[in-house]
Design a protein around this motif. Structure first.
Motif, PDB file in Angstrom:
ATOM      1  N   PRO A   1      -6.301  -0.531  11.076  1.00  0.00           N
ATOM      2  CA  PRO A   1      -7.203  -0.600  11.360  1.00  0.00           C
ATOM      3  C   PRO A   1      -9.159  -0.494  10.684  1.00  0.00           C
ATOM      4  O   PRO A   1      -9.702  -1.114  11.087  1.00  0.00           O
ATOM      5  CB  PRO A   1      -7.935  -0.036  12.650  1.00  0.00           C
ATOM      6  N   ASP A   2      -8.620   0.457  10.227  1.00  0.00           N
ATOM      7  CA  ASP A   2     -10.315   0.458   9.219  1.00  0.00           C
ATOM      8  C   ASP A   2     -10.357  -0.003   7.802  1.00  0.00           C
ATOM      9  O   ASP A   2     -11.563   0.074   7.113  1.00  0.00           O
ATOM     10  CB  ASP A   2     -10.222   2.288   9.123  1.00  0.00           C
ATOM     11  N   GLY A   3      -9.413  -0.883   7.385  1.00  0.00           N
ATOM     12  CA  GLY A   3      -9.285  -1.650   6.404  1.00  0.00           C
ATOM     13  C   GLY A   3      -8.967  -0.226   5.527  1.00  0.00           C
ATOM     14  O   GLY A   3      -8.368   0.817   4.747  1.00  0.00           O
ATOM     15  N   TYR A   4      -8.076  -1.479   3.939  1.00  0.00           N
ATOM     16  CA  TYR A   4      -7.601  -0.401   2.973  1.00  0.00           C
ATOM     17  C   TYR A   4      -8.255   0.817   1.884  1.00  0.00           C
ATOM     18  O   TYR A   4      -9.590   0.029   1.408  1.00  0.00           O
ATOM     19  CB  TYR A   4      -7.175  -1.867   2.091  1.00  0.00           C
ATOM     20  N   ASP A   5      -8.026   1.245   1.924  1.00  0.00           N
ATOM     21  CA  ASP A   5      -8.804   2.155   0.744  1.00  0.00           C
ATOM     22  C   ASP A   5      -8.320   3.146  -0.401  1.00  0.00           C
ATOM     23  O   ASP A   5      -7.655   4.202   0.550  1.00  0.00           O
ATOM     24  CB  ASP A   5     -10.315   3.008   1.649  1.00  0.00           C
ATOM     25  N   GLY A   6      -7.534   2.435  -0.819  1.00  0.00           N
ATOM     26  CA  GLY A   6      -6.301   3.081  -1.509  1.00  0.00           C
ATOM     27  C   GLY A   6      -6.359   2.730  -3.265  1.00  0.00           C
ATOM     28  O   GLY A   6      -7.976   2.087  -3.659  1.00  0.00           O
ATOM     29  N   PRO A   7      -5.296   3.485  -4.437  1.00  0.00           N
ATOM     30  CA  PRO A   7      -5.353   2.750  -5.025  1.00  0.00           C
ATOM     31  C   PRO A   7      -5.566   1.405  -5.477  1.00  0.00           C
ATOM     32  O   PRO A   7      -4.787   0.195  -5.091  1.00  0.00           O
ATOM     33  CB  PRO A   7      -4.706   2.453  -5.898  1.00  0.00           C
ATOM     34  N   PRO A   8      -6.085   0.394  -7.222  1.00  0.00           N
ATOM     35  CA  PRO A   8      -5.964  -0.916  -7.007  1.00  0.00           C
ATOM     36  C   PRO A   8      -4.801  -0.909  -6.999  1.00  0.00           C
ATOM     37  O   PRO A   8      -3.633  -0.131  -7.671  1.00  0.00           O
ATOM     38  CB  PRO A   8      -6.850  -0.836  -8.293  1.00  0.00           C
TER      39      PRO A   8
END
Length: 322
Positions: free
Chosen positions: A30-37
């Protein structure tokens, strides 16, 4: 053939190639993706080694998942190599579908047999509310393109309490003339979404009873099929499936193993931890992969234990593609 200590055989590999996704679905990111590329995830040569090893152990179906797998620039290459691996007879993917209208024909040419598209509502406003993207019409256009390209299409719909009213009737009307399989999926509890699960979980059993009462008949499962109970009706172009992970004996028919985008083997979607395969993959060691997986299967549990509130290490479904 891969077989665990409970006699279950594994014909089906679910392979995640990225954790990234550009949608913001309420039940996942819900808060969007914020992880490794994507550069952190399995490279094409590692994917080839992995699929070759699984194929040599009797796997006949590969589903390419994410995150959103089409965010990888080499997605068509992944499809091509899976489709051209000896022993692999079916290549599928799961996608949010936003690129289908542009890329379905190219994916079909690469060897894609089946696509599962996530559509949680046929109402554009509801769809945008659930996913954070106002792209329903674009996705429906893409489904038509995929069907025209000869790809078998399934639609995934997560059951949510807030959006349940009239949804089944709208989907049934759509299936009258649309030759796809619609699968209603019970919301599964994950580590990041305990409160959301408690508010939104809806059982699929009332839908199953309604379908039976309205003349829908069960289909036999193929050996490499997913976990859905599927139904057909002579008056409908489409079919309906139900995935009810909280139902009795759900895990009894398990036929699939999972490998995450970081190269870890997961014996269950809700296992406590992944098992590190990447050293073998980076070396192209097919025999090492085969031995590691065969030995690891001794630890596969009889159940996912979701019914006991166990969610393992799965924080959200984008980690493993469901």
């Amino acid at each position: 053939m891969l077989e665990d200590s409970y006699g279950r055989r594994f014909h089906y590999l679910r392979l995640s190639i990225t954790e990234a996704c550009n949608f913001r679905c309420q039940y996942c990111l819900p808060d969007g993706y914020d992880g490794p590329p994507n550069s952190a995830f399995l490279q094409l040569s590692e994917i080839q080694t992995l699929i070759t090893a699984f194929a040599q152990m009797g796997t006949s179906k590969v589903r390419i998942t994410g995150g959103e797998p089409s965010l990888r620039r080499d997605f068509s290459d992944v499809i091509y190599h899976a489709a051209n691996t000896p022993g692999i007879r079916r290549v599928a993917t799961t996608t949010h579908g936003a690129r289908l209208y542009k890329d379905a024909i190219r994916w079909a040419d690469a060897g894609l047999d089946q696509v599962n598209v996530s559509i949680d509502s046929l109402d554009p406003n509801q769809f945008a509310s659930i996913t954070g993207q106002d792209k329903l019409q674009q996705i429906l256009k893409g489904i038509d393109t995929a069907v025209g390209a000869g790809i078998k299409v399934k639609i995934n719909t997560v059951l949510l309490q807030d959006f349940n009213a009239n949804r089944l009737t709208r989907f049934l009307n759509w299936l009258k003339d649309t030759p796809v399989t619609l699968r209603f999926i019970e919301l599964m509890e994950t580590g990041d979404h305990h409160d959301f699960f408690s508010r939104q979980h809806v059982s699929g059993e009332p839908i199953r009873q309604r379908l039976i009462n309205e003349g829908w008949q069960p289909l036999l499962r193929a050996k490499d099929a997913g976990p859905a109970q599927e139904f057909f009706h002579p008056d409908y172009a489409g079919q309906i499936g139900l995935i009810m992970p909280y139902s009795k004996d759900f895990c009894k028919s398990c036929n699939r193993l999972r490998v995450a985008a970081n190269g870890k083997l997961h014996l269950c979607l809700f296992s406590e931890q992944g098992l590190e395969l990447r050293p073998y993959l980076s070396q192209g060691d097919v025999e090492g992969v085969k031995q590691f997986i065969t030995e690891s299967l001794a630890d596969k549990k009889v159940s996912h234990f979701l019914q006991e509130g166990h969610t393992g290490a799965t924080k959200h479904l984008a980690m493993l593609g469901g």
